[in-house]
Design a protein around this motif. Structure first.
Motif, PDB file in Angstrom:
ATOM      1  N   THR A  34       0.995  -1.147   0.055  1.00 17.89           N
ATOM      2  CA  THR A  34       0.060  -0.098   0.163  1.00 17.89           C
ATOM      3  C   THR A  34       0.789   1.287  -0.004  1.00 17.89           C
ATOM      4  OG1 THR A  34      -0.065   0.278   2.371  1.00 17.89           O
ATOM      5  CG2 THR A  34      -1.750  -1.311   1.324  1.00 17.89           C
ATOM      6  N   GLY A  35       0.243   2.319  -0.720  1.00 17.51           N
ATOM      7  CA  GLY A  35       1.075   3.458  -0.668  1.00 17.51           C
ATOM      8  C   GLY A  35       2.514   3.418  -1.515  1.00 17.51           C
ATOM      9  N   THR A  38       5.019   6.327  -4.015  1.00 17.83           N
ATOM     10  CA  THR A  38       6.071   7.066  -3.412  1.00 17.83           C
ATOM     11  C   THR A  38       6.746   6.611  -2.305  1.00 17.83           C
ATOM     12  OG1 THR A  38       6.251   9.422  -3.111  1.00 17.83           O
ATOM     13  CG2 THR A  38       4.322   8.359  -1.950  1.00 17.83           C
ATOM     14  N   GLY A  41       7.179   3.145   0.247  1.00 20.94           N
ATOM     15  CA  GLY A  41       6.276   1.980  -0.264  1.00 20.94           C
ATOM     16  C   GLY A  41       6.765   1.721  -1.870  1.00 20.94           C
ATOM     17  N   CYS A  59      -2.714   2.074  -4.544  1.00 16.16           N
ATOM     18  CA  CYS A  59      -2.637   3.556  -4.351  1.00 16.16           C
ATOM     19  C   CYS A  59      -3.832   3.971  -4.641  1.00 16.16           C
ATOM     20  CB  CYS A  59      -1.482   4.126  -5.113  1.00 16.16           C
ATOM     21  SG  CYS A  59      -0.825   3.460  -6.756  1.00 16.16           S
ATOM     22  N   ARG A  60      -3.903   5.359  -4.448  1.00 17.42           N
ATOM     23  CA  ARG A  60      -5.284   6.188  -4.878  1.00 17.42           C
ATOM     24  C   ARG A  60      -5.668   6.356  -6.246  1.00 17.42           C
ATOM     25  NH1 ARG A  60      -5.296  11.022  -0.855  1.00 17.42           N
ATOM     26  NH2 ARG A  60      -3.177  11.081  -1.313  1.00 17.42           N
ATOM     27  N   LYS A  64      -1.028   8.062 -10.649  1.00 14.89           N
ATOM     28  CA  LYS A  64       0.192   8.194  -9.739  1.00 14.89           C
ATOM     29  C   LYS A  64       0.721   6.530  -9.982  1.00 14.89           C
ATOM     30  CE  LYS A  64      -1.489  10.931  -6.111  1.00 14.89           C
ATOM     31  NZ  LYS A  64      -1.852  11.241  -4.771  1.00 14.89           N
ATOM     32  N   ASP A  99      -8.196   3.554  -1.128  1.00 13.15           N
ATOM     33  CA  ASP A  99      -8.112   4.736  -0.525  1.00 13.15           C
ATOM     34  C   ASP A  99      -8.497   4.375   0.987  1.00 13.15           C
ATOM     35  OD1 ASP A  99      -8.665   7.190   0.444  1.00 13.15           O
ATOM     36  OD2 ASP A  99     -10.504   7.774  -0.943  1.00 13.15           O
ATOM     37  N   ASN A 126       1.834  -0.275   4.254  1.00  7.95           N
ATOM     38  CA  ASN A 126       2.846   0.970   4.411  1.00  7.95           C
ATOM     39  C   ASN A 126       2.248   2.391   4.395  1.00  7.95           C
ATOM     40  OD1 ASN A 126       5.560   2.625   3.623  1.00  7.95           O
ATOM     41  ND2 ASN A 126       3.921   2.872   1.973  1.00  7.95           N
ATOM     42  N   ALA A 127       0.976   2.693   3.603  1.00  7.31           N
ATOM     43  CA  ALA A 127       0.544   3.663   3.389  1.00  7.31           C
ATOM     44  C   ALA A 127      -0.107   4.581   4.688  1.00  7.31           C
ATOM     45  CB  ALA A 127      -0.730   3.779   2.366  1.00  7.31           C
ATOM     46  N   ASN A 148      -4.041   5.511   9.195  1.00 11.91           N
ATOM     47  CA  ASN A 148      -3.030   4.797   9.562  1.00 11.91           C
ATOM     48  C   ASN A 148      -3.271   3.317  10.468  1.00 11.91           C
ATOM     49  OD1 ASN A 148      -1.577   7.128   8.911  1.00 11.91           O
ATOM     50  ND2 ASN A 148      -1.390   7.923  10.463  1.00 11.91           N
TER      51      ASN A 148
END
Length: 342
Positions: A34-35, A38, A41, A59-60, A64, A99, A126-127, A148
């Motif tokens: 996740t995430g 960037t 992640g 990711c969202r 991205k 999300d 991770n996100a 989180n």
């Protein structure tokens, strides 16, 4: 506090216990990070894919994801990652829209993956967000707690049967030493949405404290089932990422730029910081294979907490409190059940 723990400071003079060269061949393994577009992640996803894993980058947005994949195909050669002797690895990557701010979307992401009828061997939660101004999530839950902790809790539990059916498997929860700087008592379930419960840094600590409780509880439950699903939490260290810009609104320009400068000097790069989660996600030691500190042949490592790079640190007694673990688990289960729209 961790600052008073000599074991924490010892890690600064202890050799790094993991490297990209130690990552085994992951061909046939399927992972979700996740995430992954960037920061840490991104480096975790790249490290896994470069060694043969099929990685779903959760990711969202597709945009991205596309940007990240383009960079990955350049970085894998530039950074000389991957299995030795194989040249430039052919990265196997896929997009999974996720999300964490919306529990219904979290379940939709898990359902979409499950419908592909693929195995799942590695899940890296991770996100996250860091020290953001007080705000509610789409479900009306304090946002740092929601993104989180609650979102990753819901995502993991929606995927847990798939992880169990493909054991040995791994779950890596990116937490933080900031969990020790939570609100008084660690967490007060009747005050999750109370703006007076603490400033953004304390609420950040609360979200990471909840993640630590979840890690311990899930690891214990799986061990009681004799399941070979290894669940560990990590602190990536002070990392030079864009997350510190979230402090701009709360602490002002001078404080934010000062922290950014300090980070540039003392922080790990995302590539370095990714090694601790990659250790938990890939090292044979986690399954009790090979010889390492705190590892017994044929044993296994689960329910532990690691700081850079791949060094174990004992958690606080409050994290070990099973009664509190169970209370937070039951609260989280009910909250997810109430909020998810089928």
């Amino acid at each position: 506090m961790f600052a008073a723990d000599p074991d924490f400071w010892k890690t600064y003079i202890t050799r790094s216990r993991y490297s990209y060269e130690q990552i085994p061949d992951l061909t046939g393994k399927v992972a979700i990070v996740t995430g992954a577009n960037t920061g840490i992640g991104y480096s975790v996803a790249l490290g896994l894919a470069a060694h043969g894993a099929h990685v779903f980058m959760a990711c969202r947005s597709q945009e991205k994801y596309n940007e990240a994949v383009k960079r990955m195909r350049e970085d894998v050669t530039k950074q000389k990652l991957g299995r030795k002797g194989t040249g430039t690895p052919d990265l196997k990557l896929d997009f999974l829209e996720l999300d964490l701010n919306d529990l219904t979307k979290v379940h939709a992401a898990a359902d979409k993956f499950l419908q592909m009828d693929l195995p799942l061997h590695i899940l890296v939660n991770n996100a996250g967000i860091s020290i953001t101004p007080w705000k509610l999530s789409a479900d009306g839950v304090e946002q740092q707690f929601a993104v989180n902790y609650l979102g990753p809790f819901a995502f993991t539990m929606a995927l847990i049967d798939r992880l169990k059916s493909n054991q040995p498997s791994r779950i890596v929860n990116v937490s933080s030493l900031g969990y020790e700087a939570s609100v008084p008592g660690g967490i007060n379930l009747d005050r999750i949405n109370d703006p007076s419960e603490g400033d953004p840094s304390l609420l950040y600590g609360r979200s990471k404290f909840a993640m630590m409780l979840f890690t311990k509880n899930l690891a214990r439950r799986l061990s009681q089932e004799n399941a070979s699903v290894y669940v560990n939490a990590i602190h990536p260290g002070i990392v030079d990422t864009d997350m510190c810009w979230h402090t701009l609104d709360e602490y002002g320009l001078i404080a934010t730029y000062t922290w950014r400068l300090i980070s540039k000097v003392i922080a790990y790069s995302p590539k370095q910081a990714a090694l601790t989660p990659l250790y938990c996600a890939t090292s044979p030691e986690i399954e009790g294979k090979g010889v390492g500190e705190g590892v017994e042949q044929g044993g296994g490592i689960t329910g532990r907490f690691f700081i850079p790079i791949a060094n174990e640190l004992k958690v606080t007694p409050l994290v070990e409190n099973q009664e509190l673990q169970e209370k937070v688990w039951a609260y989280s289960e009910q909250l997810v059940k109430d909020k998810v729209k089928k």
